[in-house]
Design a protein around this motif. Structure first.
Motif, mmCIF file in Angstrom:
data_model
loop_
_atom_site.group_PDB
_atom_site.id
_atom_site.type_symbol
_atom_site.label_atom_id
_atom_site.label_comp_id
_atom_site.label_asym_id
_atom_site.label_seq_id
_atom_site.Cartn_x
_atom_site.Cartn_y
_atom_site.Cartn_z
ATOM 1 N N GLN A 78 64.477 20.575 21.189
ATOM 2 C CA GLN A 78 65.392 19.560 20.662
ATOM 3 C C GLN A 78 64.709 18.347 20.049
ATOM 4 O O GLN A 78 65.339 17.602 19.309
ATOM 5 C CB GLN A 78 66.304 19.050 21.798
ATOM 6 N N CYS A 79 63.476 18.061 20.456
ATOM 7 C CA CYS A 79 62.880 16.758 20.117
ATOM 8 C C CYS A 79 61.627 16.860 19.246
ATOM 9 O O CYS A 79 61.337 15.960 18.455
ATOM 10 C CB CYS A 79 62.512 15.996 21.392
ATOM 11 N N ALA A 80 60.870 17.960 19.443
ATOM 12 C CA ALA A 80 59.540 18.043 18.836
ATOM 13 C C ALA A 80 59.582 18.008 17.305
ATOM 14 O O ALA A 80 58.656 17.512 16.668
ATOM 15 C CB ALA A 80 58.832 19.307 19.306
ATOM 16 N N SER A 81 60.684 18.506 16.729
ATOM 17 C CA SER A 81 60.719 18.555 15.262
ATOM 18 C C SER A 81 60.655 17.160 14.655
ATOM 19 O O SER A 81 60.154 16.989 13.553
ATOM 20 C CB SER A 81 61.955 19.306 14.774
ATOM 21 N N CYS A 82 61.160 16.147 15.340
ATOM 22 C CA CYS A 82 61.046 14.769 14.843
ATOM 23 C C CYS A 82 59.869 14.028 15.465
ATOM 24 O O CYS A 82 59.234 13.204 14.822
ATOM 25 C CB CYS A 82 62.312 13.968 15.156
ATOM 26 N N HIS A 83 59.631 14.263 16.762
ATOM 27 C CA HIS A 83 58.690 13.412 17.491
ATOM 28 C C HIS A 83 57.326 14.048 17.718
ATOM 29 O O HIS A 83 56.450 13.414 18.297
ATOM 30 C CB HIS A 83 59.290 13.011 18.850
ATOM 31 N N VAL A 137 68.061 7.811 25.391
ATOM 32 C CA VAL A 137 68.045 9.274 25.231
ATOM 33 C C VAL A 137 69.450 9.816 25.503
ATOM 34 O O VAL A 137 69.965 10.655 24.771
ATOM 35 C CB VAL A 137 67.010 9.917 26.186
ATOM 36 N N HIS A 138 70.077 9.300 26.543
ATOM 37 C CA HIS A 138 71.391 9.812 26.931
ATOM 38 C C HIS A 138 72.469 9.435 25.918
ATOM 39 O O HIS A 138 73.346 10.225 25.610
ATOM 40 C CB HIS A 138 71.769 9.277 28.319
ATOM 41 N N ARG A 139 72.404 8.217 25.364
ATOM 42 C CA ARG A 139 73.480 7.763 24.466
ATOM 43 C C ARG A 139 73.303 8.225 23.017
ATOM 44 O O ARG A 139 74.290 8.358 22.308
ATOM 45 C CB ARG A 139 73.619 6.244 24.502
ATOM 46 N N ALA A 140 72.059 8.460 22.614
ATOM 47 C CA ALA A 140 71.859 8.594 21.162
ATOM 48 C C ALA A 140 70.985 9.764 20.718
ATOM 49 O O ALA A 140 70.703 9.899 19.537
ATOM 50 C CB ALA A 140 71.269 7.295 20.624
ATOM 51 N N MET A 141 70.553 10.601 21.642
ATOM 52 C CA MET A 141 69.687 11.711 21.242
ATOM 53 C C MET A 141 70.380 13.046 21.496
ATOM 54 O O MET A 141 71.246 13.113 22.362
ATOM 55 C CB MET A 141 68.356 11.637 22.002
ATOM 56 N N PRO A 142 69.988 14.144 20.819
ATOM 57 C CA PRO A 142 69.089 14.195 19.662
ATOM 58 C C PRO A 142 69.694 13.429 18.480
ATOM 59 O O PRO A 142 70.914 13.307 18.392
ATOM 60 C CB PRO A 142 68.989 15.683 19.339
ATOM 61 N N TRP A 143 68.829 13.007 17.597
ATOM 62 C CA TRP A 143 69.212 12.082 16.536
ATOM 63 C C TRP A 143 70.394 12.576 15.708
ATOM 64 O O TRP A 143 71.272 11.822 15.339
ATOM 65 C CB TRP A 143 67.990 11.840 15.636
ATOM 66 N N ASN A 144 70.400 13.877 15.400
ATOM 67 C CA ASN A 144 71.487 14.390 14.558
ATOM 68 C C ASN A 144 72.637 14.988 15.382
ATOM 69 O O ASN A 144 73.577 15.515 14.822
ATOM 70 C CB ASN A 144 70.957 15.419 13.557
ATOM 71 N N TRP A 333 65.068 28.326 11.708
ATOM 72 C CA TRP A 333 63.998 27.331 11.555
ATOM 73 C C TRP A 333 63.747 26.584 12.854
ATOM 74 O O TRP A 333 63.227 25.484 12.844
ATOM 75 C CB TRP A 333 64.373 26.336 10.461
ATOM 76 N N GLY A 334 64.173 27.088 13.973
ATOM 77 C CA GLY A 334 64.033 26.371 15.241
ATOM 78 C C GLY A 334 65.405 26.168 15.839
ATOM 79 O O GLY A 334 66.414 26.577 15.257
ATOM 80 N N ALA A 335 65.407 25.529 17.005
ATOM 81 C CA ALA A 335 66.650 25.483 17.777
ATOM 82 C C ALA A 335 67.610 24.391 17.323
ATOM 83 O O ALA A 335 68.787 24.424 17.649
ATOM 84 C CB ALA A 335 66.327 25.289 19.245
ATOM 85 N N ILE A 336 67.117 23.403 16.576
ATOM 86 C CA ILE A 336 68.022 22.317 16.194
ATOM 87 C C ILE A 336 69.029 22.843 15.179
ATOM 88 O O ILE A 336 68.655 23.344 14.126
ATOM 89 C CB ILE A 336 67.242 21.121 15.631
#
Lengths: 361, 457
Positions: A78-83, A137-144, A333-336
């Motif tokens: 969920q996170c690695a593609s951006c971070h 993280v709880h209120r606003a992630m993942p970004w999309n 292209w990944g899980a996102i």
């Protein structure tokens, strides 16, 4: 329409009858504030649904737990593609981890903040309070896809970020029971101050200049200018100013003019550029595709170039992708997941897919 | 005779303008005109292309030699708008600026951020007049993209240390007693790119995270009163947005009860979606991040909340490695907007130099302008209105003799605070800060008339 008309008549009647009626209907205690009963009481379930903030003293933190291992699994999906895999990526947002040491965990002050050694401040270098990480993280992630992580998933991800920064070991499980202890290990927990004059209007400013009027600077020296190579870095400034009036934009596609133009010369260089037609590239931006897809680099989703390469020579790619854009999906292209683009017209969808398959040309 | 051939003929009338060089129109433009004819947009474009192809002949206003001794073609020739019927009323039911104003738009700074949904678009201050920012040009800063929120589904909840936790609909809010006030809003990071050195070319990018509007809404104190806020224990409030980022900011109760409002209107119309439709917080004098957009919740609490944008961003790194938290007040600042970086002057002589000044602590008292890099100063004219925590427009006469010039403006507010130099700011805050750069701005005018961004000292 009928009820509205009826109530309008009632209101008029009250008005015509004078103030006595109003005085009787208003709450006696709030004669001067007749609006005091506006709004309605919130139900407990409504408050619970929205009151999601978590404070540094952990007020608002729900019970739960999550392991570093589970966090790593989630992170990669969920996170690695951006971070970045290790929270090091600077591609989309500033890096999460890096720049802290074991020593910082002891002192609660991040040493690299006191020098210029570290090129960029990471999240862990800056954040003083673990509640901040949990809350965001709880209120606003993942970004999309904000607010889609469970409480336990949030604990896991915070544990993983702290593990990346060597604050907690690989086998750690973060929970509402031990979070206060982990707070005591935050590398920059002593690195914040609220002692300054910029929180209230009455605060004391940092600097005190004087309003000198004559012979204030013996020697005026220019310390910094924009380098020549950056002349056109913000595109043609002639197109960012009015084409009439005394102050025109400099044509940054060309070197500076040799001398003051004067004597009737008008600089209308931009007028020769034909007006830009609205093309697929504009549509791509307007429909928000560019939030996740860049021309050549991977962002949240694959780059345009990658998509074009993958489907080069594939029969039916056009129809298949049009369907996919409309319905959304994940896995290739990944899980996102790519959100469904239901707002897109069939015509625009066709143009966009064609354009992407053509490598954005 | 068709519109198109009439235009072509008037453009090529002998003695007025020389014959066009070949290929002054692109193939694309020719195809467009063949297909659709020359409408007003294309006709204006044709004329401009023609002028450009000629290398810019034409007379440029007063005092300049005319190409035609008979006079100015703009006067001698009948213009299309003098000889034909114009458009109907309400052809544009909401109205848009003239097509000749297309260059003045909000712009992103290339390379500043990778994703536009968490980015900034700057206000084109170089082209604005007075103190009010047109709604379509109000700067944008989003953390997780913007939505057109359905006002019928929007709610404002007030909870925490209050007697009655309440929910308000737009219907409720807009029935309450409202106020209208003009205030500036400035992002805490405005001019932040320039802490270390000159980084961007124009005032749009150096100072364009700045706007000023008349906001209409209900004072937050009224809403807190209705809910029965506990003013003894409740020392802070948390404001939370309804967007994906759920943007949150802490502020002191003292500030919340002072001049903060829950606003739904901006310059006479409802807020634009990019600026928080249907409601946003207005926190006069305080950096923009606290003006929570798409406001959905106010919580009253006894401690600050240290949420993401007050613990990771919008904190100022001091030279000793300490981060300053809750830096909020936008201190007294000013900038010359015309002429400014990236503009070109054509000639020597008289110019009206104009700019903006503002202070988060109150009213602007005075603005001084220097044309020699800060050695000597003259006091500028302040235009009315001069309002508290609002932009103030200043003007000053300047007769340019053609020699290199460094122009600066320096504002003073009614607390007596004098806008500092970048050198003075760096002496306290170092060079690795991002936020709250209110230093004096310098623009250099070169002998070729080009204005550029420079830092003195």
């Amino acid at each position: 329409m009928k009820p509205i008309l009826a109530s309008a008549v009632v209101a008029t009647t009250i008005f015509l009858n004078g103030t006595e009626v109003n005085a009787q209907t208003a709450p006696a205690a709030n004669k001067s504030k007749p609006y005091m009963n506006m709004g309605r009481n919130a139900t407990p379930a409504e408050v619970a649904a929205w009151d999601i903030d978590v404070r540094p003293d952990f007020k608002g933190l729900p019970a739960g737990s999550g392991s570093v291992a589970k966090g790593q699994e989630l992170w990669e999906k969920q996170c690695a593609s951006c971070h970045g895999t290790f929270g090091e990526s600077n591609e989309v947002f500033t890096p999460i981890a890096g720049g802290t040491t074991k020593d910082d965990i002891k002192t609660g002050r991040v040493a690299s903040l006191m020098s210029d050694k570290q090129p960029q401040r990471t999240t862990i270098m800056k954040v003083a309070t673990i509640s901040t990480l949990w809350d965001y993280v709880h209120r606003a992630m993942p970004w999309n896809a904000p607010r889609t992580l469970t409480v336990d998933e949030t604990y896991s991800l915070v544990a993983f970020m702290l593990n990346l920064s060597e604050v907690v070991p690989d086998d750690f499980v973060l929970s509402n029971k031990n979070i206060a202890q982990v707070q005591g290990m935050m590398p920059n927990r002593n690195g914040m101050t609220q002692k300054h004059g910029l929180w209230t209007v009455k605060g004391t400013p940092d600097v005190k200049n004087t309003a000198c009027m004559a012979n204030c600077a013996q020697h005026v020296a220019i310390g910094s200018v924009l380098p020549d190579y950056a002349r056109n870095a913000h595109n043609n400034l002639a197109e960012q100013n009015r084409e009439y009036g005394p102050y025109r934009g400099v044509d940054t596609t060309k070197p500076p003019v040799a001398a003051l133009p004067s004597s009737g010369m008008l600089m209308v260089s931009t007028a020769s550029a034909p007006p830009k037609a609205v093309g697929p590239a504009d549509l791509f931006k307007k429909e928000n595709c560019s939030a996740c897809h860049a021309p050549a680099a991977k962002l949240v989703g694959p780059s345009i170039a990658d998509v074009a390469n993958k489907y080069k020579g594939v029969a039916n790619a056009q129809a298949m992708l049009e369907k996919k854009v409309k319905a959304g999906g994940a896995g290739v292209w990944g899980a996102i997941p790519m959100p469904a683009q239901t707002q897109l017209s069939d015509a625009d969808n066709k143009i966009l897919v064609q354009w992407m398959l053509n490598g954005g040309k | 005779m068709s519109e198109r051939s009439k235009t072509m003929q008037s453009l090529s009338t002998p003695n007025l303008i020389r014959k066009a060089p070949e290929n002054f129109l692109s193939q694309e433009a020719i195809a467009q005109i063949n297909q659709h004819g020359a409408d007003e947009t294309r006709r204006g474009f044709l004329r401009k292309s023609f002028m450009a192809a000629l290398g810019g002949v034409g007379a440029a206003g007063s005092g300049l030699a005319l190409a035609n001794p008979q006079g100015d073609p703009a006067i001698l020739e009948k213009q299309i708008w003098q000889t034909t019927l114009g458009k109907n009323v309400a052809t544009e039911p909401y109205g848009t600026p003239s097509i000749y104003e297309k260059n003045l738009v909000r712009r992103e700074s290339p390379g500043l951020t990778r994703v536009s949904a968490a980015s900034v678009a700057f206000t084109p201050l170089q082209g604005l007049f007075g103190i009010i920012t047109p709604n379509g040009l109000h700067f944008e800063r989003h953390h997780q993209g913007w939505y057109n929120i359905d006002p019928n589904k929007h709610r404002l909840m007030i909870n925490g240390l209050v007697k009655n936790e309440k929910v308000f609909t737009m219907n409720d809010l807009m029935r309450l007693p409202s106020v209208s006030r003009i205030h500036f809003i400035e992002c805490g990071a405005n001019t932040g790119l320039e802490w270390g050195n000159v980084a961007v070319p124009t005032v749009q990018y150096t100072h364009g995270m700045l706007s000023c509007c008349e906001f209409t809404g209900v004072p937050l104190s009224t809403l807190l009163d209705i809910c029965g806020a506990d003013l003894k224990k409740g020392k802070f409030i948390l404001a939370e947005g309804g967007d994906g980022s759920g943007m949150t900011r802490t502020m002191s109760m003292e500030m919340a009860l002072d001049d903060v409002m829950v606003a739904w209107a901006m310059n006479g119309e409802m807020l634009r979606p990019e600026n928080g439709f249907p409601i946003r917080l207005v926190v006069p004098g305080v950096q923009g991040v606290s003006w929570v957009k798409w406001l959905r919740r106010i919580e009253v609490g006894d401690k600050p909340y240290a949420t993401k944008d007050e613990a990771i961003h919008y904190i100022d790194l001091m030279p000793d490695g300490l981060h300053r938290q809750y830096t909020s007040i936008q201190e007294c600042k000013s900038v010359i907007t015309t002429p400014s970086g990236g503009q070109q002057l054509f000639d020597k002589g008289y110019y009206n130099v104009s700019g903006l000044a503002w202070s988060g602590r109150g009213k602007i008292k005075r603005v001084d302008v220097s044309f020699d890099g800060g050695n000597n100063w003259r006091t500028a004219r302040l235009e009315t209105p001069v309002l508290t925590k609002a932009l103030t427009r200043f003007n000053i006469d300047w007769v340019w003799d053609g020699s290199p010039t460094i122009m600066q403006s320096r504002a003073i507010d009614d607390t007596g605070y004098v806008q500092p130099t970048i050198r003075q700011l760096r002496a306290v805050r170092g060079t690795r800060s991002i936020y709250h750069n209110n230093a004096i701005q310098s623009w250099k005018v070169d002998t070729n008339g080009e204005v550029s961004n420079v830092q003195v000292g």
